[in-house]
Design a protein around this motif. Structure first.
Motif, PDB file in Angstrom:
ATOM      1  N   UNK A   1       0.831  -1.206   0.000  1.00  0.00           N
ATOM      2  CA  UNK A   1       0.000   0.000   0.000  1.00  0.00           C
ATOM      3  C   UNK A   1       0.868   1.260   0.000  1.00  0.00           C
ATOM      4  N   UNK A   2       0.301   2.336  -0.460  1.00  0.00           N
ATOM      5  CA  UNK A   2       1.004   3.622  -0.387  1.00  0.00           C
ATOM      6  C   UNK A   2       1.157   4.014   1.080  1.00  0.00           C
ATOM      7  N   UNK A   3       2.198   4.753   1.397  1.00  0.00           N
ATOM      8  CA  UNK A   3       2.341   5.225   2.778  1.00  0.00           C
ATOM      9  C   UNK A   3       1.178   6.153   3.136  1.00  0.00           C
ATOM     10  N   UNK A   4       0.901   6.280   4.420  1.00  0.00           N
ATOM     11  CA  UNK A   4      -0.156   7.222   4.821  1.00  0.00           C
ATOM     12  C   UNK A   4       0.255   8.656   4.496  1.00  0.00           C
ATOM     13  N   UNK A   5      -0.649   9.566   4.712  1.00  0.00           N
ATOM     14  CA  UNK A   5      -0.369  10.970   4.414  1.00  0.00           C
ATOM     15  C   UNK A   5       0.822  11.471   5.229  1.00  0.00           C
ATOM     16  N   UNK A   6       1.441  12.504   4.724  1.00  0.00           N
ATOM     17  CA  UNK A   6       2.590  13.078   5.411  1.00  0.00           C
ATOM     18  C   UNK A   6       2.211  13.553   6.806  1.00  0.00           C
ATOM     19  N   UNK A   7       3.183  13.529   7.713  1.00  0.00           N
ATOM     20  CA  UNK A   7       2.922  14.074   9.053  1.00  0.00           C
ATOM     21  C   UNK A   7       2.613  15.567   8.960  1.00  0.00           C
ATOM     22  N   UNK A   8       1.983  16.067   9.997  1.00  0.00           N
ATOM     23  CA  UNK A   8       1.668  17.499  10.054  1.00  0.00           C
ATOM     24  C   UNK A   8       2.685  18.269  10.880  1.00  0.00           C
ATOM     25  N   UNK A   9       3.522  17.532  11.620  1.00  0.00           N
ATOM     26  CA  UNK A   9       4.545  18.156  12.461  1.00  0.00           C
ATOM     27  C   UNK A   9       5.560  17.088  12.844  1.00  0.00           C
ATOM     28  N   UNK A  10       6.651  17.503  13.454  1.00  0.00           N
ATOM     29  CA  UNK A  10       7.643  16.538  13.938  1.00  0.00           C
ATOM     30  C   UNK A  10       7.013  15.655  15.006  1.00  0.00           C
ATOM     31  N   UNK A  11       6.241  16.249  15.890  1.00  0.00           N
ATOM     32  CA  UNK A  11       5.549  15.480  16.931  1.00  0.00           C
ATOM     33  C   UNK A  11       4.636  14.439  16.298  1.00  0.00           C
ATOM     34  N   UNK A  12       3.830  14.861  15.328  1.00  0.00           N
ATOM     35  CA  UNK A  12       2.917  13.957  14.642  1.00  0.00           C
ATOM     36  C   UNK A  12       3.675  12.854  13.911  1.00  0.00           C
ATOM     37  N   UNK A  13       4.821  13.186  13.348  1.00  0.00           N
ATOM     38  CA  UNK A  13       5.637  12.199  12.640  1.00  0.00           C
ATOM     39  C   UNK A  13       6.008  11.049  13.572  1.00  0.00           C
ATOM     40  N   UNK A  14       6.495  11.380  14.756  1.00  0.00           N
ATOM     41  CA  UNK A  14       6.938  10.318  15.657  1.00  0.00           C
ATOM     42  C   UNK A  14       5.785   9.644  16.386  1.00  0.00           C
ATOM     43  N   UNK A  15       4.638  10.313  16.496  1.00  0.00           N
ATOM     44  CA  UNK A  15       3.439   9.615  16.973  1.00  0.00           C
ATOM     45  C   UNK A  15       3.044   8.539  15.963  1.00  0.00           C
ATOM     46  N   UNK A  16       3.081   8.895  14.683  1.00  0.00           N
ATOM     47  CA  UNK A  16       2.746   7.931  13.627  1.00  0.00           C
ATOM     48  C   UNK A  16       3.753   6.778  13.602  1.00  0.00           C
ATOM     49  N   UNK A  17       5.035   7.102  13.784  1.00  0.00           N
ATOM     50  CA  UNK A  17       6.073   6.062  13.821  1.00  0.00           C
ATOM     51  C   UNK A  17       5.781   5.093  14.961  1.00  0.00           C
ATOM     52  N   UNK A  18       5.493   5.633  16.152  1.00  0.00           N
ATOM     53  CA  UNK A  18       5.216   4.777  17.306  1.00  0.00           C
ATOM     54  C   UNK A  18       3.997   3.893  17.052  1.00  0.00           C
ATOM     55  N   UNK A  19       2.912   4.486  16.551  1.00  0.00           N
ATOM     56  CA  UNK A  19       1.697   3.711  16.273  1.00  0.00           C
ATOM     57  C   UNK A  19       1.981   2.601  15.267  1.00  0.00           C
TER      58      UNK A  19
END
Length: 183
Positions: free
Chosen positions: A78-96
């Motif tokens: 699958x395609x990756x999910x949408x881009x993060x909205x912030x650095x915080x959001x990026x690493x929240x997505x990484x953790x999830x």
């Protein structure tokens, strides 16, 4: 002569996990490109390295499937999910994402245990430890971002974090690996 030593269900689960690892590599690659585009070269470097690590996980599973005599099934990811909205959001997505991957690894561990496929069960223990390391690292990064201010982190704090991640090792010290000699 039959040389496949994996059950159909385990072979399918391992192929699915191989695809999941390829998808993880694409997610890290996508987030790294996003970070670089936002000016966070250190964070991008960290994420690019993890994209390579996830690809190595995919290859480890692929090679295992072949060595056990089963068929590898390479399918579209699958395609990756949408881009993060912030650095915080990026690493929240990484953790999830890492937590979700851990659940998938546990599923294969349980399946191999139930089927009494001790070779696969043993093989998967490397991934169990790796997922512990990945989750721990993601949580450590979220803690750093929280200290920086989370979603409200200043440009200076994010600059320092970016420089820190440029040098951060790709692994984390796990509680079970700590000794009194090496705390």
């Amino acid at each position: 002569m039959k040389t496949n030593r994996l059950s159909d269900t385990l072979a399918q689960a391992l192929n699915d996990q191989m695809t999941k690892e390829a998808h993880a590599s694409q997610i890290y690659l996508s987030y790294a490109a996003w970070a670089d585009g936002e000016g966070f070269g250190g964070i991008a470097n960290f994420l690019f390295r993890h994209a390579g690590e996830e690809r190595n996980h995919m290859m480890k599973i692929l090679e295992y499937i072949l060595k056990r005599g089963a068929k590898v099934k390479v399918v579209a990811i699958p395609a990756p999910p949408s881009n993060p909205t912030s650095v915080n959001n990026c690493f929240e997505k990484v953790f999830e994402h890492e937590v979700d991957n851990t659940k998938a690894v546990y599923k294969i561990v349980k399946m191999s245990f139930n089927e009494e496929d001790w070779i696969t069960w043993n093989f998967m223990q490397w991934f169990v430890k790796e997922q512990d390391e990945e989750e721990t690292l993601a949580l450590e990064l979220l803690d750093k971002i929280k200290i920086c201010g989370g979603e409200k982190a200043t440009h200076q704090a994010l600059y320092e974090l970016d420089k820190d991640l440029e040098k951060t090792p790709d692994d984390a010290t796990l509680a079970r690996d700590v000794t009194t000699e090496e705390p």
